[in-house]
Design a protein around this motif. Structure first.
Motif, PDB file in Angstrom:
ATOM      1  N   GLN A  49      -0.566  51.476   6.641  1.00 25.58           N
ATOM      2  CA  GLN A  49      -0.672  50.043   6.383  1.00 25.58           C
ATOM      3  C   GLN A  49       0.096  49.240   7.429  1.00 25.58           C
ATOM      4  O   GLN A  49      -0.386  48.208   7.909  1.00 25.58           O
ATOM      5  CB  GLN A  49      -0.168  49.726   4.974  1.00 25.58           C
ATOM      6  CG  GLN A  49      -1.088  50.228   3.884  1.00 25.58           C
ATOM      7  CD  GLN A  49      -0.372  51.079   2.867  1.00 25.58           C
ATOM      8  OE1 GLN A  49       0.791  50.894   2.583  1.00 25.58           O
ATOM      9  NE2 GLN A  49      -1.088  52.044   2.311  1.00 25.58           N
ATOM     10  N   LEU A  54      -0.255  45.326   7.804  1.00 20.73           N
ATOM     11  CA  LEU A  54      -0.112  44.988   6.381  1.00 20.73           C
ATOM     12  C   LEU A  54       1.218  45.506   5.856  1.00 20.73           C
ATOM     13  O   LEU A  54       1.728  46.517   6.336  1.00 20.73           O
ATOM     14  CB  LEU A  54      -1.232  45.648   5.564  1.00 20.73           C
ATOM     15  CG  LEU A  54      -2.643  45.190   5.877  1.00 20.73           C
ATOM     16  CD1 LEU A  54      -3.639  46.141   5.245  1.00 20.73           C
ATOM     17  CD2 LEU A  54      -2.845  43.774   5.372  1.00 20.73           C
ATOM     18  N   TRP A  72      -2.650  38.876  -1.966  1.00 15.68           N
ATOM     19  CA  TRP A  72      -2.637  39.044  -0.518  1.00 15.68           C
ATOM     20  C   TRP A  72      -3.148  40.412  -0.069  1.00 15.68           C
ATOM     21  O   TRP A  72      -3.354  40.654   1.106  1.00 15.68           O
ATOM     22  CB  TRP A  72      -1.230  38.794   0.045  1.00 15.68           C
ATOM     23  CG  TRP A  72      -0.139  39.450  -0.743  1.00 15.68           C
ATOM     24  CD1 TRP A  72       0.577  38.892  -1.756  1.00 15.68           C
ATOM     25  CD2 TRP A  72       0.342  40.782  -0.610  1.00 15.68           C
ATOM     26  NE1 TRP A  72       1.488  39.800  -2.258  1.00 15.68           N
ATOM     27  CE2 TRP A  72       1.363  40.969  -1.559  1.00 15.68           C
ATOM     28  CE3 TRP A  72       0.024  41.838   0.236  1.00 15.68           C
ATOM     29  CZ2 TRP A  72       2.060  42.162  -1.700  1.00 15.68           C
ATOM     30  CZ3 TRP A  72       0.707  43.040   0.099  1.00 15.68           C
ATOM     31  CH2 TRP A  72       1.714  43.181  -0.863  1.00 15.68           C
ATOM     32  N   PRO A  74      -5.704  43.348   0.823  1.00 12.80           N
ATOM     33  CA  PRO A  74      -7.091  43.305   1.293  1.00 12.80           C
ATOM     34  C   PRO A  74      -8.043  43.870   0.238  1.00 12.80           C
ATOM     35  O   PRO A  74      -7.629  44.579  -0.675  1.00 12.80           O
ATOM     36  CB  PRO A  74      -7.067  44.200   2.537  1.00 12.80           C
ATOM     37  CG  PRO A  74      -5.921  45.138   2.309  1.00 12.80           C
ATOM     38  CD  PRO A  74      -4.908  44.354   1.517  1.00 12.80           C
ATOM     39  N   ASN A  75      -9.314  43.559   0.393  1.00 17.19           N
ATOM     40  CA  ASN A  75     -10.340  44.138  -0.470  1.00 17.19           C
ATOM     41  C   ASN A  75     -10.283  45.658  -0.311  1.00 17.19           C
ATOM     42  O   ASN A  75     -10.311  46.163   0.817  1.00 17.19           O
ATOM     43  CB  ASN A  75     -11.711  43.602  -0.051  1.00 17.19           C
ATOM     44  CG  ASN A  75     -12.834  44.274  -0.798  1.00 17.19           C
ATOM     45  OD1 ASN A  75     -13.182  45.413  -0.512  1.00 17.19           O
ATOM     46  ND2 ASN A  75     -13.408  43.558  -1.727  1.00 17.19           N
ATOM     47  N   ASP A  78     -13.173  47.322   1.729  1.00  9.16           N
ATOM     48  CA  ASP A  78     -13.070  47.017   3.157  1.00  9.16           C
ATOM     49  C   ASP A  78     -11.920  47.800   3.795  1.00  9.16           C
ATOM     50  O   ASP A  78     -12.062  48.346   4.890  1.00  9.16           O
ATOM     51  CB  ASP A  78     -12.853  45.518   3.382  1.00  9.16           C
ATOM     52  CG  ASP A  78     -14.041  44.678   2.942  1.00  9.16           C
ATOM     53  OD1 ASP A  78     -15.153  45.236   2.802  1.00  9.16           O
ATOM     54  OD2 ASP A  78     -13.852  43.458   2.732  1.00  9.16           O
ATOM     55  N   PHE A  79     -10.781  47.840   3.110  1.00  6.90           N
ATOM     56  CA  PHE A  79      -9.617  48.559   3.635  1.00  6.90           C
ATOM     57  C   PHE A  79      -9.936  50.041   3.808  1.00  6.90           C
ATOM     58  O   PHE A  79      -9.645  50.637   4.850  1.00  6.90           O
ATOM     59  CB  PHE A  79      -8.412  48.380   2.709  1.00  6.90           C
ATOM     60  CG  PHE A  79      -7.180  49.091   3.199  1.00  6.90           C
ATOM     61  CD1 PHE A  79      -6.340  48.491   4.122  1.00  6.90           C
ATOM     62  CD2 PHE A  79      -6.871  50.364   2.754  1.00  6.90           C
ATOM     63  CE1 PHE A  79      -5.211  49.150   4.593  1.00  6.90           C
ATOM     64  CE2 PHE A  79      -5.746  51.029   3.216  1.00  6.90           C
ATOM     65  CZ  PHE A  79      -4.919  50.420   4.139  1.00  6.90           C
TER      66      PHE A  79
END
Length: 103
Positions: A49, A54, A72, A74-75, A78-79
């Protein structure tokens, strides 16, 4: 994401957890355990991350445990897709897969 939603709806479980599953020879996945704690891969995942810009997910875990929003993040789809793409490319990164062959 579906497992996390179920765990919240049924047991009000939140925060980090790990899943243990079995993969059959024909590609079926069977979930057999949910570990409601940091895992052995938590640190590896934190570096992944951070390399992606992130905060580590354990920060989200602590935030959730204090009943604050983690909007905050991420989806997850998607990640995860981006992680698979990065793992297949030349970029550096610690990626950890463990498994056991079951006949």
């Amino acid at each position: 994401m579906r497992i996390a939603g179920w765990a919240w709806d049924k047991h009000r479980l939140k925060g980090l957890f790990g899943l243990d599953a079995l993969l059959t020879a024909d590609g079926e996945v069977y979930l057999n355990e949910i570990n409601c704690r940091n895992q052995g891969t938590t640190e590896v995942s934190a570096v992944n991350q951070q390399l992606r810009g992130l905060p580590p997910f354990w920060i989200a875990h602590l935030t959730a445990m204090l009943d604050h929003s983690v909007s905050w993040l991420p989806n997850p789809d998607d990640f995860n897709a981006a992680t698979v793409d990065l793992a297949a490319g030349p970029a550096p990164g610690p990626y950890c897969l463990t498994g056991q062959i079951v006949n």
